[in-house]
Design an enzyme around this catalytic site. Structure first.
Site, PDB file in Angstrom:
ATOM      1  N   SER A 136     -29.355 -45.660 -55.073  1.00 36.37           N
ATOM      2  CA  SER A 136     -28.325 -45.912 -56.170  1.00 36.37           C
ATOM      3  C   SER A 136     -27.750 -47.566 -55.920  1.00 36.37           C
ATOM      4  O   SER A 136     -26.546 -47.740 -55.935  1.00 36.37           O
ATOM      5  CB  SER A 136     -27.180 -44.986 -55.831  1.00 36.37           C
ATOM      6  OG  SER A 136     -26.650 -45.090 -54.396  1.00 36.37           O
ATOM      7  N   CYS A 137     -28.549 -48.212 -55.786  1.00 37.46           N
ATOM      8  CA  CYS A 137     -28.241 -49.888 -55.948  1.00 37.46           C
ATOM      9  C   CYS A 137     -27.545 -50.193 -57.025  1.00 37.46           C
ATOM     10  O   CYS A 137     -27.731 -49.652 -58.328  1.00 37.46           O
ATOM     11  CB  CYS A 137     -29.534 -50.608 -55.778  1.00 37.46           C
ATOM     12  SG  CYS A 137     -30.526 -50.434 -54.528  1.00 37.46           S
TER      13      CYS A 137
END
Length: 181
Positions: free
Chosen positions: A86-87
């Protein structure tokens, strides 16, 4: 969270708000980071932001060398996802929405972006290209949304409140506020 995503659990929403408050209180998350970026969307700054995001952000005192800004145009609609984890560019945009981290969004955004956008209420005609940008540990993306039709008379102060975090991810369009009456 509540009005854009009514199915978010109230407990999760309260924890996110508490965490955001803590990050603000400790000075880890600058409260005005997104506003400062958006306020600089004049034509010259826009060109610098799209050409060299790192340098453009540094002008605002934001040190973040992993961001690339992509622009929505009448011909192209961009959206951002991180398929591996979930950058997210939290330094610039604050905390990510809960749905951004969910496997369903992460996989479907790539496989069926037009359908996912439709579920967010964004109807992208078949004639408009959709580009999905996959963030990583080395590079994050932010969408520069199109100004809404009829906003030509608005200055920066009038436009800034219309831009949501979801629009910066590419899953919402910037719209003029409905008239109060």
């Amino acid at each position: 969270m509540g009005k854009n995503h009514p199915n978010v659990d109230k407990y999760v929403e309260s924890r996110v708000r508490a965490l955001e408050s803590l990050l603000l209180e400790k000075g880890i998350l600058p409260a005005d980071a997104v506003d400062r970026v958006i306020q600089r969307y004049d034509p010259d700054y826009k060109r610098r932001l799209l050409g060299d995001s790192r340098a453009a952000l540094a002008e605002l005192g934001v040190e973040f060398d992993m961001l690339r800004v992509v622009e929505n145009t009448p011909a192209v609609h961009n959206m951002v996802v991180c398929t591996l984890c979930s950058c997210y560019p939290w330094v610039v945009m604050g905390l990510p929405p809960t749905w951004y981290k969910m496997p369903a969004y992460r996989s479907r955004a790539v496989a069926e972006p037009r359908k996912v956008l439709g579920e967010f209420g964004v109807d992208v005609p078949q004639s408009r290209e959709i580009r999905v940008w996959d963030s990583s540990a080395e590079l994050r993306y932010m969408v520069l949304p199109e100004p809404p039709a009829g906003s030509e008379h608005l200055d920066e102060a009038g436009l800034v409140p219309l831009i949501s975090r979801d629009a910066l991810i590419g899953v919402a369009e910037v719209r003029l506020a409905p008239p109060r009456g």
